[in-house]
Design a protein around this motif. Sequence first.
Motif, PDB file in Angstrom:
ATOM      1  N   THR A  90     -35.510   2.724 -19.717  1.00  0.00           N
ATOM      2  CA  THR A  90     -34.713   2.145 -20.789  1.00  0.00           C
ATOM      3  C   THR A  90     -33.317   1.919 -20.241  1.00  0.00           C
ATOM      4  O   THR A  90     -32.758   2.792 -19.578  1.00  0.00           O
ATOM      5  N   LEU A  91     -32.790   0.722 -20.504  1.00  0.00           N
ATOM      6  CA  LEU A  91     -31.462   0.364 -20.033  1.00  0.00           C
ATOM      7  C   LEU A  91     -30.471   0.406 -21.180  1.00  0.00           C
ATOM      8  O   LEU A  91     -30.838   0.216 -22.337  1.00  0.00           O
TER       9      LEU A  91
ATOM     10  N   GLU B 179     -14.499  -2.532 -18.488  1.00  0.00           N
ATOM     11  CA  GLU B 179     -14.475  -1.792 -19.746  1.00  0.00           C
ATOM     12  C   GLU B 179     -15.857  -1.779 -20.372  1.00  0.00           C
ATOM     13  O   GLU B 179     -16.609  -2.731 -20.281  1.00  0.00           O
ATOM     14  N   MET B 180     -16.184  -0.660 -21.024  1.00  0.00           N
ATOM     15  CA  MET B 180     -17.472  -0.508 -21.679  1.00  0.00           C
ATOM     16  C   MET B 180     -17.248  -0.159 -23.137  1.00  0.00           C
ATOM     17  O   MET B 180     -16.298   0.530 -23.471  1.00  0.00           O
ATOM     18  N   GLU B 181     -18.145  -0.608 -23.987  1.00  0.00           N
ATOM     19  CA  GLU B 181     -18.096  -0.225 -25.395  1.00  0.00           C
ATOM     20  C   GLU B 181     -18.512   1.235 -25.504  1.00  0.00           C
ATOM     21  O   GLU B 181     -19.529   1.639 -24.953  1.00  0.00           O
ATOM     22  N   ALA B 182     -17.747   2.032 -26.192  1.00  0.00           N
ATOM     23  CA  ALA B 182     -18.007   3.463 -26.272  1.00  0.00           C
ATOM     24  C   ALA B 182     -19.280   3.785 -27.044  1.00  0.00           C
ATOM     25  O   ALA B 182     -20.050   4.623 -26.625  1.00  0.00           O
ATOM     26  N   CYS B 183     -19.535   3.137 -28.165  1.00  0.00           N
ATOM     27  CA  CYS B 183     -20.665   3.528 -29.009  1.00  0.00           C
ATOM     28  C   CYS B 183     -21.591   2.375 -29.357  1.00  0.00           C
ATOM     29  O   CYS B 183     -22.603   2.588 -29.987  1.00  0.00           O
ATOM     30  N   ARG B 184     -21.269   1.173 -28.964  1.00  0.00           N
ATOM     31  CA  ARG B 184     -22.065   0.038 -29.412  1.00  0.00           C
ATOM     32  C   ARG B 184     -22.781  -0.646 -28.257  1.00  0.00           C
ATOM     33  O   ARG B 184     -22.883  -1.851 -28.209  1.00  0.00           O
ATOM     34  N   SER B 185     -23.329   0.126 -27.324  1.00  0.00           N
ATOM     35  CA  SER B 185     -24.021  -0.448 -26.187  1.00  0.00           C
ATOM     36  C   SER B 185     -25.435  -0.848 -26.574  1.00  0.00           C
ATOM     37  O   SER B 185     -26.146  -0.086 -27.208  1.00  0.00           O
ATOM     38  N   PRO B 186     -25.863  -2.039 -26.175  1.00  0.00           N
ATOM     39  CA  PRO B 186     -27.242  -2.435 -26.427  1.00  0.00           C
ATOM     40  C   PRO B 186     -28.174  -1.627 -25.537  1.00  0.00           C
ATOM     41  O   PRO B 186     -27.775  -1.168 -24.467  1.00  0.00           O
ATOM     42  N   THR B 187     -29.397  -1.414 -26.001  1.00  0.00           N
ATOM     43  CA  THR B 187     -30.396  -0.746 -25.185  1.00  0.00           C
ATOM     44  C   THR B 187     -31.674  -1.554 -25.216  1.00  0.00           C
ATOM     45  O   THR B 187     -31.929  -2.328 -26.143  1.00  0.00           O
ATOM     46  N   ALA B 188     -32.491  -1.396 -24.185  1.00  0.00           N
ATOM     47  CA  ALA B 188     -33.783  -2.061 -24.136  1.00  0.00           C
ATOM     48  C   ALA B 188     -34.733  -1.198 -23.343  1.00  0.00           C
ATOM     49  O   ALA B 188     -34.395  -0.697 -22.291  1.00  0.00           O
ATOM     50  N   SER B 189     -35.931  -1.009 -23.886  1.00  0.00           N
ATOM     51  CA  SER B 189     -36.966  -0.290 -23.181  1.00  0.00           C
ATOM     52  C   SER B 189     -37.770  -1.308 -22.390  1.00  0.00           C
ATOM     53  O   SER B 189     -38.205  -2.313 -22.936  1.00  0.00           O
TER      54      SER B 189
ATOM     55  N   ASP C  67     -24.562  -9.615 -18.633  1.00  0.00           N
ATOM     56  CA  ASP C  67     -24.764  -8.855 -19.863  1.00  0.00           C
ATOM     57  C   ASP C  67     -26.153  -8.231 -19.871  1.00  0.00           C
ATOM     58  O   ASP C  67     -27.011  -8.536 -19.043  1.00  0.00           O
ATOM     59  N   HIS C  68     -26.346  -7.346 -20.810  1.00  0.00           N
ATOM     60  CA  HIS C  68     -27.562  -6.547 -20.929  1.00  0.00           C
ATOM     61  C   HIS C  68     -28.829  -7.410 -20.965  1.00  0.00           C
ATOM     62  O   HIS C  68     -29.791  -7.134 -20.244  1.00  0.00           O
ATOM     63  N   ILE C  69     -28.814  -8.440 -21.780  1.00  0.00           N
ATOM     64  CA  ILE C  69     -30.000  -9.296 -21.947  1.00  0.00           C
ATOM     65  C   ILE C  69     -30.368  -9.984 -20.636  1.00  0.00           C
ATOM     66  O   ILE C  69     -31.543 -10.066 -20.280  1.00  0.00           O
ATOM     67  N   GLU C  70     -29.373 -10.450 -19.891  1.00  0.00           N
ATOM     68  CA  GLU C  70     -29.640 -11.094 -18.600  1.00  0.00           C
ATOM     69  C   GLU C  70     -30.322 -10.131 -17.631  1.00  0.00           C
ATOM     70  O   GLU C  70     -31.273 -10.504 -16.940  1.00  0.00           O
ATOM     71  N   VAL C  71     -29.837  -8.897 -17.574  1.00  0.00           N
ATOM     72  CA  VAL C  71     -30.403  -7.905 -16.664  1.00  0.00           C
ATOM     73  C   VAL C  71     -31.848  -7.596 -17.050  1.00  0.00           C
ATOM     74  O   VAL C  71     -32.739  -7.560 -16.193  1.00  0.00           O
ATOM     75  N   VAL C  72     -32.108  -7.423 -18.332  1.00  0.00           N
ATOM     76  CA  VAL C  72     -33.469  -7.143 -18.806  1.00  0.00           C
ATOM     77  C   VAL C  72     -34.400  -8.286 -18.433  1.00  0.00           C
ATOM     78  O   VAL C  72     -35.508  -8.066 -17.916  1.00  0.00           O
ATOM     79  N   LYS C  73     -33.979  -9.527 -18.640  1.00  0.00           N
ATOM     80  CA  LYS C  73     -34.825 -10.687 -18.308  1.00  0.00           C
ATOM     81  C   LYS C  73     -35.140 -10.743 -16.819  1.00  0.00           C
ATOM     82  O   LYS C  73     -36.267 -11.046 -16.426  1.00  0.00           O
TER      83      LYS C  73
END
Length: 117
Positions: free
Chosen positions: A26-27, A103-113, A67-73
């Motif tokens: 999970t990312l 910089e990273m969002e402290a609590c609003r990071s997207p996740t993907a399994s 971004d997160h979605i690009e890495v998952v794809k």
Amino acid sequence: MSAAEPTSQKKRTLIVHKDESGYGLTLSGDKPTRVQTVRINGASHRSGVREGDVILKVNGQQVTDSDHIEVVKLIQGGSYVALTVVHTSRIIPEARVGYEGVEMEACRSPTASITGT
């Protein structure tokens, strides 16, 4: 080298072959994306991926500014993936300082399994 990058850690490139359960990880997060969880005895675990790894490259393509979605794809695109990672167990304070000064969002990071097909 930034203050957020541990000096004792080295980059590793790991080849992960998808199994019947997928990649088994999970990312989380954007710019950079990190490995949040790794399924014990799953494909990623067997290849040496660890929770807390920062993904630097996917199949040789730099992804620290992706971004997160690009890495998952990129990861989901085939039956295997080459991940270049660096491990950090360093706890990032809520000051939002991320890997290589991003910089990273402290609590609003997207996740993907990344499991299954």
